[in-house]
Design a protein around this motif. Structure first.
Motif, PDB file in Angstrom:
ATOM      1  N   GLY A 194       0.739  -1.230  -0.142  1.00  0.00           N
ATOM      2  CA  GLY A 194      -0.048   0.148  -0.097  1.00  0.00           C
ATOM      3  C   GLY A 194       0.911   1.311  -0.121  1.00  0.00           C
ATOM      4  O   GLY A 194       2.074   1.297   0.460  1.00  0.00           O
ATOM      5  N   ASP A 195       0.141   2.216  -0.275  1.00  0.00           N
ATOM      6  CA  ASP A 195       0.893   3.843  -0.733  1.00  0.00           C
ATOM      7  C   ASP A 195       1.752   3.455  -1.842  1.00  0.00           C
ATOM      8  O   ASP A 195       2.874   4.241  -1.700  1.00  0.00           O
ATOM      9  N   TYR A 196       1.257   2.926  -2.839  1.00  0.00           N
ATOM     10  CA  TYR A 196       2.146   2.825  -4.097  1.00  0.00           C
ATOM     11  C   TYR A 196       2.083   4.417  -4.738  1.00  0.00           C
ATOM     12  O   TYR A 196       3.227   4.523  -5.346  1.00  0.00           O
ATOM     13  N   ILE A 197       1.200   5.017  -4.558  1.00  0.00           N
ATOM     14  CA  ILE A 197       1.127   6.472  -5.120  1.00  0.00           C
ATOM     15  C   ILE A 197       0.735   7.144  -3.821  1.00  0.00           C
ATOM     16  O   ILE A 197       0.043   6.802  -2.921  1.00  0.00           O
ATOM     17  N   TYR A 198       1.173   8.658  -3.696  1.00  0.00           N
ATOM     18  CA  TYR A 198       0.375   9.490  -2.883  1.00  0.00           C
ATOM     19  C   TYR A 198      -0.346  10.665  -3.482  1.00  0.00           C
ATOM     20  O   TYR A 198      -0.055  10.964  -4.639  1.00  0.00           O
ATOM     21  N   GLU A 199      -1.308  11.261  -2.890  1.00  0.00           N
ATOM     22  CA  GLU A 199      -2.321  12.091  -3.337  1.00  0.00           C
ATOM     23  C   GLU A 199      -1.808  13.381  -3.465  1.00  0.00           C
ATOM     24  O   GLU A 199      -2.356  14.211  -4.048  1.00  0.00           O
ATOM     25  N   ILE A 453       3.966   2.331   7.944  1.00  0.00           N
ATOM     26  CA  ILE A 453       4.615   3.277   9.026  1.00  0.00           C
ATOM     27  C   ILE A 453       6.079   3.706   9.000  1.00  0.00           C
ATOM     28  O   ILE A 453       6.630   4.304   9.653  1.00  0.00           O
ATOM     29  N   HIS A 454       6.406   3.550   7.824  1.00  0.00           N
ATOM     30  CA  HIS A 454       7.646   4.139   7.142  1.00  0.00           C
ATOM     31  C   HIS A 454       8.864   3.981   7.999  1.00  0.00           C
ATOM     32  O   HIS A 454       9.775   4.891   8.314  1.00  0.00           O
ATOM     33  N   SER A 455       9.190   2.763   8.686  1.00  0.00           N
ATOM     34  CA  SER A 455      10.010   2.290   9.517  1.00  0.00           C
ATOM     35  C   SER A 455      10.238   0.833   9.341  1.00  0.00           C
ATOM     36  O   SER A 455       9.093   0.249   9.143  1.00  0.00           O
TER      37      SER A 455
HETATM   38 FE   LIG Z   1       2.636   5.495   3.687  1.00  0.00          FE
END
Ligand SMILES: [Fe+2]
Length: 602
Positions: A194-199, A453-455
């Protein structure tokens, strides 16, 4: 979500963006803003590369975008434009990279209705076999893609090795992680949770290092809120050479999280959705899903057989006698996050834990993360004893985590939790963890594979948490770092302006160490690096190698700004069959136990 920060950081930035209102959100994009995403459409029919996905023992989805050549005076059919003639595209699948032994072929028509994307669910393939594929139209050929069917033969154990990725913010940095993955020869697949793209747009809502502003910008320049915007944003990613390479080399299994639509989404809204300005959320989400399904090599699962709510996206893959992989979807039907005044605006975030009125809301059994039908499907899957390992591809952290306020720069609050994670839906969380605890050894063991959670984390799933940090481990959760999205380090960096990178790294490690001390089931936590996690499965164990970007230094403050920077091997963790806990692994992975078949004619 985004990790916390003791800084102005993105929460304030987002407030700023909201204050700007319509100007920030619907301002017209200038023509050159779209050049990067549209450039491949000017460079031939197949400029967006190729991809494959959702491999089973006999099928794999192959994908491309076929831009029809513009006749004299016609505009080019760029992504999102709705322009262009229909185009007939031929495809072949071969057992060799020179396409001498073509085993499957066909034709498919594409047109603006699918943004000229092409998807074919190729069937009648052999299991655990490598294939090459390409497309052709009007005498032009796509670059070749390499793919393989799943190691899924009844009662047989093959090797299984995948790259786990999430959170690939384009404006957050170069995709060195994808380039590194594209160079690997030892993977069966890439799992993007998930979060392959950001808006976000390039204005006050820009997300990522300031050093990339004007260098690596989002397209469209403003927040994606409609079909055209989401199509362009996907096209921007498929125009990236590192991502193209990773798609061309491996089949991917993907599932969206929130940012494929809008930050911290729930069933009827999102933190980053303003109905007054941006319109109906359901309409926005439908268009975001449409673009996702067009631009990703994603196979829609059977809708009728398994009970669900809305559209079913969750699905299960099997790998012979070794493992299954349940891929859950936790946004479409989730209840709205618990918000606490003074902590979160809307859509959840870090809220105090241990406050009776808040805890009562968090435990409300009528609130759900996956819908009850999906949770039942998931529980049934992990109770199936036909394979020793149950992998779960999942978006937000399942394991209970209490964040000491001091570690987040909020010393007045003893403990916080993230209400966008499973911690925000404690009836579901307790239901799942209790179910795992109730499983007999014969049911096999569970490894949850998570992002968001980017970690980087390796954790025991704890049941019966008691005083003194006692608990019973009932499974394992591995969390991959973000590909690029800001993590703890960047949060602290914003709050410690003027400090050296070495000082910010030290502060980050002190905070993550405090989080581990508060939650003894967290065996590994790195909040500095970005990259990916390699997960390797054998009957005896599941092993994870973490690959992280170089630690920032005064000489090289942010490796994400350096195009040539790639994650490097950092550490290894594993869970041995039957133990249901994670421990350090002595060394990184070696060669696979066996290899997929190559050159096997039909
Ligand atoms: Fe993310």
């Amino acid at each position: 979500m985004t990790p916390p920060s003791n800084a102005p950081s993105r929460r304030t930035v987002l407030r700023g963006a909201a204050a700007l209102g319509a100007a920030a959100v619907v301002g017209a994009a200038r023509p050159f803003d779209e050049a990067v995403a549209s450039a491949p459409a000017h460079g031939g029919i197949f400029g967006y590369g190729v991809a494959s996905g959702d491999p089973t023992g006999e099928r794999v989805v192959i994908w491309t975008r076929a831009t029809p050549p513009a006749r004299r005076g016609e505009p080019v059919a760029t992504p999102g434009s709705g322009l262009g003639r229909p185009l007939l595209v031929r495809w072949v699948v071969a057992t060799d990279p020179r396409f001498r032994d073509v085993v499957r072929r066909g034709r498919v028509r594409t047109d603006p209705g699918s943004d000229h994307t092409v998807k074919v669910d190729v069937d009648e393939l052999h299991p655990y076999t490598r294939y090459w594929y390409r497309f052709e139209a009007l005498g032009q050929y796509s670059s070749p893609g390499r793919t393989q069917t799943a190691p899924d033969e009844e009662d047989v154990v093959h090797a299984l090795r995948l790259a786990l990725v999430s959170c690939s913010n384009y404006t957050g940095g170069y995709f060195g992680a994808y380039r590194s993955i594209s160079a690997r020869e030892d993977l069966d697949l890439v799992l993007h949770v998930g979060d392959y793209i950001y808006e976000y747009g390039n204005g006050a809502d820009r997300y990522g290092p300031a050093g990339l502003a004007g260098v690596r910008d989002g397209v469209p320049a403003t927040e994606t809120i409609d079909l055209r915007g989401y199509r362009l944003r996907h096209a921007l990613h498929k125009a990236d050479p590192d991502l193209q390479a990773a798609h061309a080399q491996h089949p991917w299994i993907t599932i969206f999280d929130d940012h494929e639509v809008a930050n911290n989404a729930w069933d009827t809204g999102a933190e980053n959705h303003t109905p007054d300005v941006e319109g109906d959320f359901a309409t926005r989400r439908r268009q975001a899903y449409e673009a996702y399904l067009e631009w990703m090599p994603f196979r829609m699962p059977e809708q009728r057989v398994v009970p669900h709510q809305g559209t079913r996206f969750f699905k299960r893959f099997t790998f012979g006698a070794l493992a299954d992989l349940s891929v859950v979807e936790t946004r479409q039907n989730r209840s709205r996050q618990i918000d606490v005044a003074g902590f979160t605006r809307t859509g959840g975030g870090f809220i105090p834990s241990g406050v009776a009125s808040v805890d009562a809301q968090l435990a409300d059994p009528s609130r759900h993360l996956p819908e009850p039908e999906q949770l039942t499907w998931l529980k049934d899957g992990v109770a199936d004893g036909s394979r020793p390992w149950h992998l779960i591809g999942n978006q937000v952290v399942v394991t209970p985590v209490r964040f000491p306020g001091a570690a987040l720069g909020i010393p007045t609050v003893p403990l916080l939790l993230n209400s966008d994670q499973w911690d925000g839906y404690q009836a579901d969380q307790n239901d799942l963890i209790g179910h795992l605890q109730a499983q007999p050894p014969a049911a096999g063991d569970v490894v949850v594979l998570t992002g968001d959670i980017h970690s980087s984390w390796a954790m025991d799933l704890p049941a019966g948490r008691g005083p003194g940090g006692t608990y019973a481990p009932v499974g394992v959760e591995l969390v991959c770092p973000s590909v690029t999205s800001d993590g703890f380090y960047e949060g602290f960096s914003a709050g410690l302006k003027g400090q050296t990178p070495e000082a910010v790294v030290a502060a980050t490690r002190a905070a993550t160490g405090a989080i581990q001390a508060t939650n003894p089931w967290i065996r590994y936590l790195d909040g500095v690096g970005h990259g990916y996690t390699i997960v390797d499965v054998t009957p005896a164990r599941v092993h994870a190698d973490f690959y992280l970007t170089p630690t920032p230094t005064s000489a090289q403050p942010d490796p994400r700004l350096v195009r040539s920077s790639e994650p490097a091997y950092a550490t290894s963790w594993q869970t041995l069959a039957g133990t249901r806990r994670v421990v350090p692994a002595g060394s990184r992975l070696g060669a696979r136990a066996d290899e997929p078949r190559v050159g096997r004619s039909h």
